[in-house]
Motif scaffolding. Structure first.
Motif, PDB file in Angstrom:
ATOM      1  N   GLN A 170       0.835  -1.208   0.000  1.00 21.26           N
ATOM      2  CA  GLN A 170       0.000   0.000   0.000  1.00 21.26           C
ATOM      3  C   GLN A 170       0.868   1.257   0.000  1.00 21.26           C
TER       4      GLN A 170
ATOM      5  N   ASN B 268      -1.703   4.886   3.267  1.00 24.21           N
ATOM      6  CA  ASN B 268      -1.841   4.025   4.433  1.00 24.21           C
ATOM      7  C   ASN B 268      -1.815   4.834   5.730  1.00 24.21           C
TER       8      ASN B 268
ATOM      9  N   TRP C  60      -6.382   6.730   4.543  1.00 27.18           N
ATOM     10  CA  TRP C  60      -6.877   5.392   4.876  1.00 27.18           C
ATOM     11  C   TRP C  60      -6.951   5.199   6.395  1.00 27.18           C
TER      12      TRP C  60
ATOM     13  N   GLU D 296     -10.253   4.448   8.768  1.00 24.63           N
ATOM     14  CA  GLU D 296     -10.331   3.339   9.724  1.00 24.63           C
ATOM     15  C   GLU D 296     -10.658   3.841  11.133  1.00 24.63           C
TER      16      GLU D 296
ATOM     17  N   THR E 236     -12.932  -5.259   3.842  1.00 21.88           N
ATOM     18  CA  THR E 236     -11.841  -4.482   3.270  1.00 21.88           C
ATOM     19  C   THR E 236     -11.263  -5.272   2.114  1.00 21.88           C
TER      20      THR E 236
ATOM     21  N   TYR F 298      -8.158   0.173  -3.274  1.00 19.84           N
ATOM     22  CA  TYR F 298      -8.677  -0.417  -2.041  1.00 19.84           C
ATOM     23  C   TYR F 298     -10.135  -0.005  -1.875  1.00 19.84           C
TER      24      TYR F 298
ATOM     25  N   LYS G 209     -13.720  -0.359   1.034  1.00 17.15           N
ATOM     26  CA  LYS G 209     -14.376  -0.839   2.245  1.00 17.15           C
ATOM     27  C   LYS G 209     -15.882  -0.825   2.011  1.00 17.15           C
TER      28      LYS G 209
ATOM     29  N   ASN H 280      -4.794   3.203  -5.162  1.00 18.11           N
ATOM     30  CA  ASN H 280      -3.579   2.965  -4.373  1.00 18.11           C
ATOM     31  C   ASN H 280      -2.469   3.912  -4.810  1.00 18.11           C
TER      32      ASN H 280
ATOM     33  N   PHE I 198     -12.077  11.406   3.522  1.00 13.75           N
ATOM     34  CA  PHE I 198     -12.575  10.122   3.008  1.00 13.75           C
ATOM     35  C   PHE I 198     -13.980  10.221   2.448  1.00 13.75           C
TER      36      PHE I 198
END
Length: 520
Positions: free
Chosen positions: A394, A399, A403, A407, A426, A454, A456, A475, A484
């Protein structure tokens, strides 16, 4: 005396020569004979799973030459031969008449069908009107992976299920036993082996389910043909007290996919109504693909107290296509990151990337699919998130930036008042249109697929209703200020972009909208 000695020696030499000849013939015969190993992909439908079968289970075998099986390229000596197993998934001919030898001058492939039917064509009659012996209607098709020739050893058969399964768990006040029928259920079909095509007939019946358990909760199952039930199909429950309850299951319009199990929790209420809650085995599980290179794996927590996470793992590309898991207070605590990087014991080490030193590439992280921070109840549970099967290549800024913020927000949503469990999928997509798969190297120098994007998919139950939302991010580096919410979409749209089907027990309407009051 000398003559007698020479005579004895001559007889001994003749005997030894005969033994060598017989032994040689046995070896040649073993090398010529076709034997099979097997593996079943997809979710468990009956007691047959992975390499585990029942003793004397038998399959039909067809040997052919060419790219695909046809009536014209079946080799006659390998047409519909009956092979049996002793529970371990290794199949051998039932009788000497069923034995097949490898042709000496040909590369051949194999197709198998379960269960064995003695027919002289490539068509099979399927009938599911009797659900009481479900193993006999757990229809499967198997294929050899590669063409094989003389003296090349056992043939690996990869089986995929043709059927879907519905399971209901029923309970109600004062009820300790329930029977159930599905009305207007299609019960007959034709399966064309050479085309791998299943065609249901327009024959519908009321079909009683198989009762697996009774007590405070009754478990009932049906093996069904894939596709949608009739819109008029209803599930009728009859309790031990003689009360009848009706659930209009056909109106869900669920597209039941082969090889998958759909589970519902049913409450029979005092006012005579049915309150169904879809759980689809586990609510978070997407529809599972059948493929020789993809392996579905389900994990309990190390102490076996609850489910941990599931994944669809690509052994060829050394990456999980998705990881699905529940998120609730049962999984969250004060455990810090263990950084206990390790091989996943569920898979061979050689199918996993070795990432003890990371990818060794600037700007590429070992990105978790199930985050370390989603399993903080104890050391053992957190350690499972550091399995190499959970890692992806990633982009570092993604990341550690956008991301990570997403999360964190998901954990915040999971802690909201009124939320029992958040269901999370995920995923890491390695293909995008016709673009080739990109690879990076692990610590052994082996290729590991690099995700192109990626995503979710989230579902949560509030009150009696489910709410869903999806996120899709390429990515690559995102702007530090990016939010997000700029990457959100409906789960239905996420399904179209990824090709996966999420939360298959939920109606399409639920997956086609975002409730801003829930996802704020």
């Amino acid at each position: 005396m000398i003559k007698r000695l020479f005579f004895v020696l001559a007889v001994a030499l003749l005997f030894l020569g005969s033994c060598r000849k017989d032994f040689s013939n046995i070896q040649v015969k073993q090398e010529q004979s076709v034997l099979f190993t097997s593996k079943i992909t997809g979710q468990v439908q009956t007691r047959m799973s992975g390499t585990q079968w029942d003793e004397k289970d038998s399959i039909s075998i067809f040997m052919y030459q060419g790219e695909a099986l046809t009536a014209g390229n079946v080799i006659p000596v390998g047409f519909n031969k009956q092979f049996i197993t002793q529970r371990n998934g290794n199949f051998s001919p039932k009788t000497s008449a069923d034995a097949i030898d490898f042709p000496k001058d040909k590369q051949v492939k194999f197709v198998a069908f379960y269960p064995f039917q003695r027919r002289s064509d490539l068509q099979r009659e399927l009938n599911i009107s009797n659900q009481q012996q479900q193993a006999t209607i757990d229809y499967m098709i198997g294929h050899s992976a590669n063409a094989m020739g003389y003296q090349q050893g056992p043939v690996q058969l990869n089986f995929g299920r043709l059927m879907a399964k519905i399971q209901v768990r029923v309970k109600g006040a004062g009820i300790n036993a329930v029977n159930a029928k599905i009305s207007s259920l299609r019960t007959e079909a034709i399966f064309q082996i050479d085309q791998s095509q299943l065609t249901p007939r327009q024959v519908s019946k009321d079909v009683e389910g198989k009762v697996l358990a009774t007590g405070l909760e009754t478990v009932i199952e049906w093996v069904i043909f894939p596709g949608k039930l009739s819109g008029q199909s209803v599930m009728v429950f009859t309790s031990n007290k003689g009360d009848r309850y009706t659930w209009e299951i056909g109106k869900l319009a669920t597209d039941y996919v082969r090889g998958n199990r759909y589970q519902y929790s049913i409450d029979l209420t005092d006012d005579g109504t049915v309150d169904p809650n879809p759980t689809v085995s586990y609510m978070e599980l997407p529809v599972i693909s059948n493929s020789a290179d993809l392996e579905y794996n389900f994990k309990m927590t190390p102490d076996r107290s609850k489910r941990n996470f599931s994944m669809l793992y690509d052994k060829k590309n050394r990456i999980a296509h998705w990881v699905a898991y529940p998120l609730s207070g049962d999984y969250l605590g004060g455990q810090s990151r263990t950084d206990n990087w390790a091989y996943d014991p569920s898979f061979s080490n050689f199918t996993q990337p070795l990432l003890s030193r990371g990818f060794g590439i600037g700007g590429i992280d070992r990105g978790h699919q199930i985050p370390s921070a989603d399993r903080t109840k104890n050391y053992a549970e957190n350690s499972t998130t550091f399995y190499y099967t959970n890692m992806t290549a990633q982009n570092s800024s993604l990341n550690q930036g956008l991301w990570a913020r997403l999360e964190n927000q998901i954990r915040s949503w999971a802690r909201n008042s009124g939320v029992d469990t958040m269901y999370v999928v995920t995923g890491a997509g390695i293909r995008d249109g016709n673009a080739p798969v990109e690879y990076v190297k692990d610590n052994r120098g082996e290729d590991v697929a690099k995700p192109k994007y990626y995503y979710k998919a989230l579902a949560v139950k509030r009150g009696q209703d489910y709410y869903t939302i999806g996120f899709y991010v390429e990515n690559k580096a995102a702007q530090a200020s990016a939010h997000f919410n700029s990457y959100r979409m409906t789960v239905a749209e996420l399904e179209r972009k990824t090709g996966h089907r999420f939360f298959p027990g939920l109606p399409e309407a639920t997956k086609s909208m975002i409730n801003n009051a829930i996802w704020r």
